[in-house]
Every structure is written in C-alpha cells, then in structure tokens.
Design a protein around this motif. Structure first.
Motif, PDB file in Angstrom:
ATOM      1  N   ASN A  59       0.839  -1.210   0.000  1.00 31.97           N
ATOM      2  CA  ASN A  59       0.000   0.000   0.000  1.00 31.97           C
ATOM      3  C   ASN A  59       0.868   1.252   0.000  1.00 31.97           C
ATOM      4  OD1 ASN A  59      -2.245  -1.576   0.031  1.00 31.97           O
ATOM      5  ND2 ASN A  59      -2.584  -1.423   2.248  1.00 31.97           N
ATOM      6  N   THR A  60       1.933   1.219   0.811  1.00 32.25           N
ATOM      7  CA  THR A  60       2.834   2.379   0.880  1.00 32.25           C
ATOM      8  C   THR A  60       3.476   2.617  -0.488  1.00 32.25           C
ATOM      9  OG1 THR A  60       3.286   1.812   3.160  1.00 32.25           O
ATOM     10  CG2 THR A  60       4.846   3.319   2.108  1.00 32.25           C
ATOM     11  N   LEU A  61       3.964   1.544  -1.100  1.00 34.92           N
ATOM     12  CA  LEU A  61       4.605   1.697  -2.415  1.00 34.92           C
ATOM     13  C   LEU A  61       3.600   2.193  -3.458  1.00 34.92           C
ATOM     14  CD1 LEU A  61       6.854  -1.513  -2.487  1.00 34.92           C
ATOM     15  CD2 LEU A  61       7.601   0.866  -2.242  1.00 34.92           C
ATOM     16  N   ALA A  62       2.387   1.677  -3.389  1.00 34.15           N
ATOM     17  CA  ALA A  62       1.368   2.075  -4.380  1.00 34.15           C
ATOM     18  C   ALA A  62       1.049   3.561  -4.254  1.00 34.15           C
ATOM     19  CB  ALA A  62       0.110   1.236  -4.201  1.00 34.15           C
ATOM     20  N   ARG A  63       1.030   4.063  -3.004  1.00 35.59           N
ATOM     21  CA  ARG A  63       0.713   5.490  -2.805  1.00 35.59           C
ATOM     22  C   ARG A  63       1.779   6.409  -3.379  1.00 35.59           C
ATOM     23  NH1 ARG A  63      -1.641   3.802   2.151  1.00 35.59           N
ATOM     24  NH2 ARG A  63       0.330   4.058   3.219  1.00 35.59           N
TER      25      ARG A  63
END
Ligand SMILES: Nc1ncnc2c1ncn2[C@@H]1O[C@H](COP(=O)(O)OP(=O)(O)OP(=O)(O)O)[C@@H](O)[C@H]1O
Ligand SMILES: [Mg+2]
Length: 427
Positions: A395-399
């Motif tokens: 999720n962090t990378l996607a953001r």
C-alpha cells in the motif's frame, strides 16, 4: 525418452515461464503460434508451427501432425483462449489433458453456467441473448434484476464486461460486449450474456489437477475497481478465510473443476463470497491464473507451479507441496483517465521484498482509463513473511506511484485482448 513439450501460444510471461521450466527439465520446447504474431514469439524454441488458431478443426489437425513428427510428449497452454484446443490436441495424441467433450464449458460462459448448474454449483443466473428483443426480455424478467452484468460469451481479461446499474445503461453495455474481440480474429459471437450481479468479496482458487485429483494451491484475494468497468488491480495470496467459508470455496471450486472436465492441468476459479459466507462461482478457466499469480505462488509458498504444470502435462508426479509459508501480493497501476501519459514517478524498483516490477506503458503514448485488464500500465510484486507486513508495504509503495495523464480527445481505445494479456491476462 524425455519428449518434447509443445506450448500453444508463446507470448506472455506465463508461456515464457512454462518454456523455461520445460527447457530446464531438459525438454525441447516447441510452440504453436498464430499467423499474425509468430514473429513475436520471445522464447528460445526448438521449432514452431504457425497455424490459424481461430480455425479449431484445422489447427487440431496441423498441430497433432506436427507434434507426432517432433516426438511431443506434452501439450499445454497458459492462454485462456486456447484451453479447448489444448484439450482436443491432447486427446488426439493420447497425452494427459482435459476432457475434450467438456473443454468448451471452460471457455463459453453460457455452456459454463449450464454445466456448473447441472453439477450443483452456485452460479449467477445467466441468460444468453441473441438480439435486442431477447436482451429486453432478459432485463425485464425477474431472474436477473439490477444491477446486472453484461459480458461477452467467451471473453477474458474483463474485456467488454460491464456492471449495469439500471436499464438506461444496458444498450451501451450490450454494444461494448458485442464489440469485444478475441485475439485471433475469431468469428463474431452469436450472442452476449446477461448475468445476475453477485455482491460480495472476490477471490480466486488456484488449483492443479493431476489424474483427476485436485490440489488447491492457494486462495487469492482480488482487489477490483468499482463502477461499471471492473479491472483487477491486485492479487494477494494465500488468504485465510473463516474455516466454513474456506471449505465452501474449495468445495465449489472442486465441483466446478470436475464439471468442466479438468483432469490434468491448472485451473483458476473466480468466486464471490457474500456477507453470509455463501460462495458463487463467477467463472472457471482451465489455465493458471494470470496477473503474475504463478510468481506469487513461487514467492509466497515456494511452489514452482510452472515446472509442476510441465510435469502434469508429461504425466509425471508433480511437486505441489508448499516449501515456505509467506505471503505475496501484486499491485497494478492504472490511469485515472484516458489521455496521453506525460510522466511517471515513484514506481518501485526491484529489491529485497520487491522481486518483480514491470512497467509497460510508454511515456508520451495514449492510455485508457482502467476498463479492462489490458489497460493496466504496470505491476509490482511485494513479498514477505506475514500478510500484514506485505499488504502494508504494498500500500505504501502504491501510494508513491504518480502518473500524469493529460486528457486528450479520442476516447478509449476499443476493448481488445493484447498479446501480453491473453496469456496470463497480465500487463
Ligand atoms: N455476475 C457477476 N457478479 C458480480 N461481478 C461480476 C460478475 N461477472 C463479472 N463480474 C465482475 O467483472 C469482472 C470480470 O468479469 P469476468 O471474470 O466474467 O470477465 P473475464 O473477461 O473472464 O475476466 P478475467 O479473464 O480477467 O477473469 C469480475 O472479476 C468481477 O469483478
Ligand atoms: Mg474473470
């Protein structure tokens, strides 16, 4: 004799992985490719037969003759559109394959709904409609209701599939389904499907069947865009469901596998689980799940599913027991709108816990808003010990990923299945 391995279609990451697995096992690898993109075959092949894959009867004849000449001992495909052809060729050659009399039901979603219903599997009510009068009749009846889903009979990659909230949107959705085309210049299909909407969370069951005995490798949680045009934006595995739900999901998948005649090979069963834990089978495909699911199985569970599938196709015992117990997820990047892609930033690089990244859109090129899997711009895989850690990191990378797309006139590129997407239905 070790025997040569023949792949039907040699494009896409899953075909490449199957070819690599077979070559590593010491087999010569051949491919049957279509007239239009045989030059695109990226693999090191011992040989290939170029045939019109849309003309099934002739393709079976040509492929079996080729296979006999080259000592082929296994025929398999990762390509959704060719699973019936694979079953027919295996039957003619006497090789381990799926039941040729039922293989059609894993491709044609009208036949699938009938076969699954007859086997007692819960499926959405499905109507085949041949024209607008039948469409209106199906929409007016109580069997389907709204929202409903209008889709092509034998599509893949979500091409031409629309969730239709009310009668007003039905005509456009029907046109979209009618316009969707397979990759091989197949004949226009006689009808389209109107299906009841199954509300709930989406999962798929990744299974391998050998000599009619099925091993479920994992249940995968799917993240799907909402709205009218659904696109899978992530897969995570293995997921744990409440025991009764998990048992129901496995049971339905197993019944579906038998109903469409899967005897030797992979399957990917898509289900929706509603708030009461009831499981509805949306569809089953007689192939490995696309969207890099094979890679997720490798990283999360230590399973080399590609080697296993080559072994199954050869009639040898396949290794299907997990050797590690981790978690893996793939996230897909999509565009918020149709237009020209002007910049990309923050896309992850491969490294520890990020074993795979793939960007396929061209800066300066036209992109679609997410309407089908082929519209996805890129993908990255995150893997690790625990589900919580992996999902949080993904999720962090996607953001951090930002794409800039300038709206440009011209609307969306028509629904089609790209060569990369039909084998694996992945970018
Ligand atoms: N009856 C249904 N009820 C609820 N959602 C549905 C239904 N049919 C399709 N969908 C949604 O649309 C998506 C695509 O539909 P479907 O799986 O039938 O198409 P497909 O072209 O075979 O896709 P793929 O090859 O990617 O699996 C599903 O993943 C789901 O999100
Ligand atoms: Mg599907």
């Amino acid at each position: 004799m070790s025997g040569a391995v023949l792949l039907l279609d040699a494009t896409g990451p899953e075909s490449a992985a199957l070819a690599h697995a077979a070559a590593t096992r010491g087999h010569r690898v051949h491919a049957a490719t279509t007239t239009t993109d045989h030059h695109a075959a990226p693999l090191e092949l011992s040989g290939q037969i170029v045939t019109d894959l849309a003309r099934t009867e002739r393709a079976v004849e040509e492929i079996t003759a080729y296979a006999r000449r080259h000592g082929v001992g296994a025929v398999l495909t990762a390509n959704e559109y060719l699973t019936e052809l694979a079953a027919l060729v295996c039957a003619d050659l006497g090789l381990p394959g799926n039941d040729p009399r039922l293989a059609h039901a894993a491709r044609d979603k009208a036949a699938m709904a009938s076969a699954l219903t007859a086997a007692g599997v819960r499926v959405p009510r499905t109507r085949l409609v041949l024209d607008d009068t039948e469409l209106h009749g199906a929409l007016a009846g109580a069997a389907v209701g709204f929202p409903c889903v209008i889709k092509p009979v034998s599509g893949a990659g979500s091409a031409g599939v629309t969730v239709v909230p009310s009668p007003t949107e039905a005509a456009t959705a029907a046109d979209t389904a009618r316009r969707a085309r397979g990759p091989y210049g197949e004949e226009v299909e006689a009808g389209i499907l109107v299906q009841a909407y199954a509300a709930g969370d989406e999962y798929s069951v990744e299974s391998v069947t050998q000599d009619t005995v099925t091993t479920h490798l994992a249940i995968t949680r799917k993240t799907v865009t909402g709205g009218a045009r659904r696109v899978e934006t992530g897969h995570s595995l293995p997921v744990r469901l409440p025991p009764a739900t998990e048992a129901a999901v496995r049971h339905e998948a197993e019944a579906a596998i038998r109903a469409v005649g899967i005897r030797h090979g992979a399957s990917h069963t898509e289900v929706v689980v509603d708030a009461d834990g009831r499981c509805t089978v949306i569809e089953i495909a007689a192939r490995l799940g696309g969207g890099h699911i094979g890679l997720l199985l490798q990283h999360a569970l230590g399973l080399d599913v590609f080697t296993a599938l080559v072994d199954v196709a050869l009639g040898r015992p396949a290794a299907l027991t997990p050797t590690v117990h981790g978690h893996a997820t793939v996230r897909f990047v999509t565009s918020p709108r149709a237009g020209r892609l002007t910049s990309l930033s923050g896309f992850p690089k491969p490294g520890p816990g990020v074993p795979f990244v793939r960007w396929r859109a061209v800066i300066g090129g036209l992109v679609n808003a997410a309407g089908a899997n082929a519209d996805r711009l890129g993908a990255f895989v995150v893997t690790g010990q625990s589900e919580a850690e992996v999902e949080q990191r993904a999720n962090t990378l996607a953001r951090r990923v930002h794409v800039q797309v300038d709206a440009s006139p011209g609307g969306r590129v028509p629904d089609q299945v790209s060569s990369a997407s039909r084998s694996a239905i992945a970018p």
